[in-house]
Design a protein around this motif. Structure first.
Motif, PDB file in Angstrom:
ATOM      1  N   MET A 164       0.847  -1.166   0.000  1.00 23.25           N
ATOM      2  CA  MET A 164       0.000   0.000   0.000  1.00 23.25           C
ATOM      3  C   MET A 164       0.894   1.230   0.000  1.00 23.25           C
ATOM      4  SD  MET A 164      -2.690   1.371   2.848  1.00 23.25           S
ATOM      5  CE  MET A 164      -3.790   0.037   2.500  1.00 23.25           C
ATOM      6  N   LYS A 165       0.507   2.200  -0.783  1.00 17.65           N
ATOM      7  CA  LYS A 165       1.225   3.466  -0.833  1.00 17.65           C
ATOM      8  C   LYS A 165       0.339   4.530  -0.183  1.00 17.65           C
ATOM      9  CE  LYS A 165       3.193   6.859  -3.950  1.00 17.65           C
ATOM     10  NZ  LYS A 165       3.305   7.294  -5.324  1.00 17.65           N
ATOM     11  N   ILE A 166       0.958   5.341   0.680  1.00 18.10           N
ATOM     12  CA  ILE A 166       0.247   6.435   1.340  1.00 18.10           C
ATOM     13  C   ILE A 166       1.049   7.705   1.114  1.00 18.10           C
ATOM     14  CG2 ILE A 166      -0.591   7.358   3.529  1.00 18.10           C
ATOM     15  CD1 ILE A 166      -0.786   4.414   4.508  1.00 18.10           C
TER      16      ILE A 166
ATOM     17  N   VAL B 101      -8.154  -4.569   0.945  1.00 17.91           N
ATOM     18  CA  VAL B 101      -8.558  -5.830   1.558  1.00 17.91           C
ATOM     19  C   VAL B 101      -7.419  -6.323   2.444  1.00 17.91           C
ATOM     20  CG1 VAL B 101     -10.101  -6.439  -0.354  1.00 17.91           C
ATOM     21  CG2 VAL B 101      -7.724  -7.199  -0.410  1.00 17.91           C
ATOM     22  N   TYR B 102      -7.719  -7.329   3.249  1.00 15.02           N
ATOM     23  CA  TYR B 102      -6.703  -7.925   4.109  1.00 15.02           C
ATOM     24  C   TYR B 102      -5.636  -8.590   3.252  1.00 15.02           C
ATOM     25  CZ  TYR B 102      -4.549 -10.699   7.736  1.00 15.02           C
ATOM     26  OH  TYR B 102      -3.638 -11.236   8.604  1.00 15.02           O
ATOM     27  N   PRO B 103      -4.373  -8.478   3.578  1.00 16.91           N
ATOM     28  CA  PRO B 103      -3.757  -7.824   4.724  1.00 16.91           C
ATOM     29  C   PRO B 103      -3.318  -6.376   4.446  1.00 16.91           C
ATOM     30  CG  PRO B 103      -2.096  -9.138   3.665  1.00 16.91           C
ATOM     31  CD  PRO B 103      -3.393  -9.315   2.869  1.00 16.91           C
ATOM     32  N   ALA B 104      -3.408  -5.948   3.185  1.00 19.25           N
ATOM     33  CA  ALA B 104      -2.903  -4.620   2.815  1.00 19.25           C
ATOM     34  C   ALA B 104      -3.571  -3.495   3.595  1.00 19.25           C
ATOM     35  CB  ALA B 104      -3.084  -4.388   1.314  1.00 19.25           C
ATOM     36  N   SER B 105      -4.866  -3.607   3.836  1.00 22.99           N
ATOM     37  CA  SER B 105      -5.592  -2.528   4.499  1.00 22.99           C
ATOM     38  C   SER B 105      -5.098  -2.275   5.915  1.00 22.99           C
ATOM     39  CB  SER B 105      -7.095  -2.821   4.497  1.00 22.99           C
ATOM     40  OG  SER B 105      -7.355  -4.069   5.100  1.00 22.99           O
TER      41      SER B 105
ATOM     42  N   MET C  92     -13.298  -2.545  -1.584  1.00 20.01           N
ATOM     43  CA  MET C  92     -13.030  -2.714  -0.165  1.00 20.01           C
ATOM     44  C   MET C  92     -13.834  -3.903   0.345  1.00 20.01           C
ATOM     45  SD  MET C  92     -13.828  -0.086   2.990  1.00 20.01           S
ATOM     46  CE  MET C  92     -12.983   1.242   2.198  1.00 20.01           C
ATOM     47  N   ASP C  93     -13.217  -4.693   1.214  1.00 17.15           N
ATOM     48  CA  ASP C  93     -13.958  -5.795   1.831  1.00 17.15           C
ATOM     49  C   ASP C  93     -14.306  -5.420   3.270  1.00 17.15           C
ATOM     50  OD1 ASP C  93     -11.569  -6.076   3.250  1.00 17.15           O
ATOM     51  OD2 ASP C  93     -11.187  -8.139   2.595  1.00 17.15           O
ATOM     52  N   SER C  94     -14.924  -6.340   3.984  1.00 16.37           N
ATOM     53  CA  SER C  94     -15.350  -6.054   5.350  1.00 16.37           C
ATOM     54  C   SER C  94     -14.158  -5.783   6.264  1.00 16.37           C
ATOM     55  CB  SER C  94     -16.195  -7.197   5.904  1.00 16.37           C
ATOM     56  OG  SER C  94     -15.463  -8.407   5.878  1.00 16.37           O
TER      57      SER C  94
ATOM     58  N   LEU D 115     -13.207  -2.193   5.767  1.00 20.60           N
ATOM     59  CA  LEU D 115     -14.145  -1.351   6.505  1.00 20.60           C
ATOM     60  C   LEU D 115     -13.820  -1.376   7.993  1.00 20.60           C
ATOM     61  CD1 LEU D 115     -16.647   0.447   6.600  1.00 20.60           C
ATOM     62  CD2 LEU D 115     -18.027  -1.634   6.751  1.00 20.60           C
ATOM     63  N   ALA D 116     -13.480  -2.530   8.516  1.00 20.21           N
ATOM     64  CA  ALA D 116     -13.104  -2.642   9.927  1.00 20.21           C
ATOM     65  C   ALA D 116     -11.876  -1.787  10.233  1.00 20.21           C
ATOM     66  CB  ALA D 116     -12.848  -4.097  10.296  1.00 20.21           C
ATOM     67  N   VAL D 117     -10.943  -1.712   9.295  1.00 20.58           N
ATOM     68  CA  VAL D 117      -9.763  -0.868   9.479  1.00 20.58           C
ATOM     69  C   VAL D 117     -10.182   0.600   9.543  1.00 20.58           C
ATOM     70  CG1 VAL D 117      -7.653  -0.038   8.359  1.00 20.58           C
ATOM     71  CG2 VAL D 117      -8.085  -2.493   8.536  1.00 20.58           C
ATOM     72  N   LEU D 118     -11.089   1.024   8.661  1.00 16.10           N
ATOM     73  CA  LEU D 118     -11.561   2.411   8.706  1.00 16.10           C
ATOM     74  C   LEU D 118     -12.254   2.718  10.030  1.00 16.10           C
ATOM     75  CD1 LEU D 118     -12.950   3.088   5.112  1.00 16.10           C
ATOM     76  CD2 LEU D 118     -10.662   3.531   6.035  1.00 16.10           C
TER      77      LEU D 118
END
Length: 115
Positions: free
Chosen positions: A1-3, A22-26, A55-57, A60-63
């Motif tokens: 992931m790039k931020i 998605v997991y695990p990147a998120s 986006m997966d669940s 969303l949990a990360v957000l």
């Protein structure tokens, strides 16, 4: 992931570049923000999600975790640039009633800096 981290008008804008949030990147996003807070940087935060197509669940949990982390540190947080799929997932779970979501980055920056 790039931020990509940008400072605009007193807010920290994080552009998240991950086509599939998605997991695990998120999970990298939560770690990144935790590190910012660990360094005692308490600056209004805007997450620009325009570069996330799916986006997966877990994403969303990360957000939600980021949202709770910002509340814990008393940091204003806003989201912007949601794609249709991401917005639909957030609305489906009714998190749009809790999260501060804006169409444009400028609106989100204004909101976090003036709340």
């Amino acid at each position: 992931m790039k931020i990509l981290e940008r400072h605009i008008n007193g807010a920290l804008v994080l552009d998240v570049f991950e086509e599939n949030f998605v997991y695990p990147a998120s999970n990298a996003l939560k770690s990144y923000i935790s590190k910012i807070f660990a360094e005692n940087e308490k600056i209004p935060l805007v997450l620009n999600l325009k570069n996330i197509n799916r986006m997966d669940s877990f994403g969303l949990a990360v957000l939600i975790s980021v949202y709770k982390l910002c509340q814990e540190y008393q940091v204003n947080l806003a989201f912007c640039g949601l794609t249709e799929q991401t917005a639909h997932l957030i609305e489906l779970t009714r998190m749009d009633r809790v999260m501060d979501i804006w169409d444009t980055e400028a609106q989100a920056i204004y909101q976090v800096c003036n709340s």
